[in-house]
Write a protein that holds these residues in place. Sequence first.
Motif, PDB file in Angstrom:
ATOM      1  N   ASP A  18     -24.492  70.311  47.270  1.00 11.22           N
ATOM      2  CA  ASP A  18     -23.586  69.764  46.450  1.00 11.22           C
ATOM      3  C   ASP A  18     -24.320  69.606  44.994  1.00 11.22           C
ATOM      4  O   ASP A  18     -25.323  69.227  45.058  1.00 11.22           O
ATOM      5  CB  ASP A  18     -23.122  68.637  46.838  1.00 11.22           C
TER       6      ASP A  18
ATOM      7  N   GLN B  38     -23.580  67.312  41.314  1.00  9.39           N
ATOM      8  CA  GLN B  38     -23.029  66.423  40.559  1.00  9.39           C
ATOM      9  C   GLN B  38     -23.071  66.796  39.116  1.00  9.39           C
ATOM     10  O   GLN B  38     -24.520  66.972  38.626  1.00  9.39           O
ATOM     11  CB  GLN B  38     -23.068  64.997  40.976  1.00  9.39           C
TER      12      GLN B  38
ATOM     13  N   ARG C 145     -27.194  66.746  39.129  1.00 11.22           N
ATOM     14  CA  ARG C 145     -27.938  66.373  40.436  1.00 11.22           C
ATOM     15  C   ARG C 145     -27.449  67.264  41.589  1.00 11.22           C
ATOM     16  O   ARG C 145     -26.521  67.455  41.898  1.00 11.22           O
ATOM     17  CB  ARG C 145     -27.410  64.782  40.747  1.00 11.22           C
TER      18      ARG C 145
ATOM     19  N   ARG D 129     -37.315  64.096  41.097  1.00  8.72           N
ATOM     20  CA  ARG D 129     -36.858  64.244  42.525  1.00  8.72           C
ATOM     21  C   ARG D 129     -36.406  62.717  43.039  1.00  8.72           C
ATOM     22  O   ARG D 129     -37.077  61.853  42.580  1.00  8.72           O
ATOM     23  CB  ARG D 129     -38.096  64.675  43.378  1.00  8.72           C
TER      24      ARG D 129
ATOM     25  N   LEU E 147     -27.614  67.755  45.360  1.00  8.19           N
ATOM     26  CA  LEU E 147     -27.806  67.025  46.643  1.00  8.19           C
ATOM     27  C   LEU E 147     -27.970  67.769  47.814  1.00  8.19           C
ATOM     28  O   LEU E 147     -27.244  68.958  47.905  1.00  8.19           O
ATOM     29  CB  LEU E 147     -26.646  66.027  46.733  1.00  8.19           C
ATOM     30  N   ARG E 148     -28.547  67.437  48.676  1.00 10.37           N
ATOM     31  CA  ARG E 148     -28.535  67.901  50.106  1.00 10.37           C
ATOM     32  C   ARG E 148     -27.005  68.018  50.587  1.00 10.37           C
ATOM     33  O   ARG E 148     -26.424  66.837  50.447  1.00 10.37           O
ATOM     34  CB  ARG E 148     -29.288  67.471  51.111  1.00 10.37           C
TER      35      ARG E 148
ATOM     36  N   GLU F 137     -33.835  63.989  48.937  1.00 12.74           N
ATOM     37  CA  GLU F 137     -32.309  64.097  49.276  1.00 12.74           C
ATOM     38  C   GLU F 137     -31.596  64.429  48.187  1.00 12.74           C
ATOM     39  O   GLU F 137     -30.511  64.967  48.098  1.00 12.74           O
ATOM     40  CB  GLU F 137     -31.690  62.896  49.753  1.00 12.74           C
ATOM     41  N   SER F 138     -32.275  64.234  46.971  1.00 14.41           N
ATOM     42  CA  SER F 138     -31.609  64.823  45.522  1.00 14.41           C
ATOM     43  C   SER F 138     -32.607  65.212  44.593  1.00 14.41           C
ATOM     44  O   SER F 138     -33.865  65.013  44.765  1.00 14.41           O
ATOM     45  CB  SER F 138     -30.703  63.528  45.009  1.00 14.41           C
ATOM     46  N   HIS F 139     -32.261  65.807  43.670  1.00 13.88           N
ATOM     47  CA  HIS F 139     -33.101  66.133  42.297  1.00 13.88           C
ATOM     48  C   HIS F 139     -32.191  66.054  41.141  1.00 13.88           C
ATOM     49  O   HIS F 139     -31.167  66.723  41.045  1.00 13.88           O
ATOM     50  CB  HIS F 139     -33.776  67.588  42.586  1.00 13.88           C
ATOM     51  N   ASP F 140     -32.565  65.443  40.122  1.00 17.65           N
ATOM     52  CA  ASP F 140     -32.131  65.284  38.867  1.00 17.65           C
ATOM     53  C   ASP F 140     -32.518  66.001  37.834  1.00 17.65           C
ATOM     54  O   ASP F 140     -33.650  65.885  37.760  1.00 17.65           O
ATOM     55  CB  ASP F 140     -31.995  63.811  38.750  1.00 17.65           C
TER      56      ASP F 140
END
Length: 127
Positions: free
Chosen positions: A66, A68, A80, A126, A82-83, A3-6
């Motif tokens: 999105d 961040q 970051r 991830r 984000l979906r 749901e995210s990837h940093d």
Amino acid sequence: MPESHDFFVAADPGTARARTRDALVREGYTVDDADQGGLRATRGSLGLTLLIGAWANDRTFHTRLDVQVMVTPDGRTVVRLLRGSGRSMVKGGAIGLARGNRAFEQAANAIHTVFAQAGVLTASVRG
């Protein structure tokens, strides 16, 4: 599916934000400023996607992401991905879900590449 990837980068937040914007624009997204220095990226048509669902192609299938941009307590910049809001499953069933997953992965790969080519990527995680 993550749901995210940093992305941890050795660059100031402004530069990291600009490079992220450029990567997403090259992927066909319209990128707007969001709250607290973030970004909102959209691609495709929501109306068309709701009308024809899974028959929309990758570029016309509505996708929202999105971003961040943060600074950790030890001074590292983190971008970051984000979906975005709106589930792909509702917009095209299993095929829509696959398109949403693919769009997220393509965007993450584009951001990874831009930071790696600039020599500023220190880690990629991830979530």
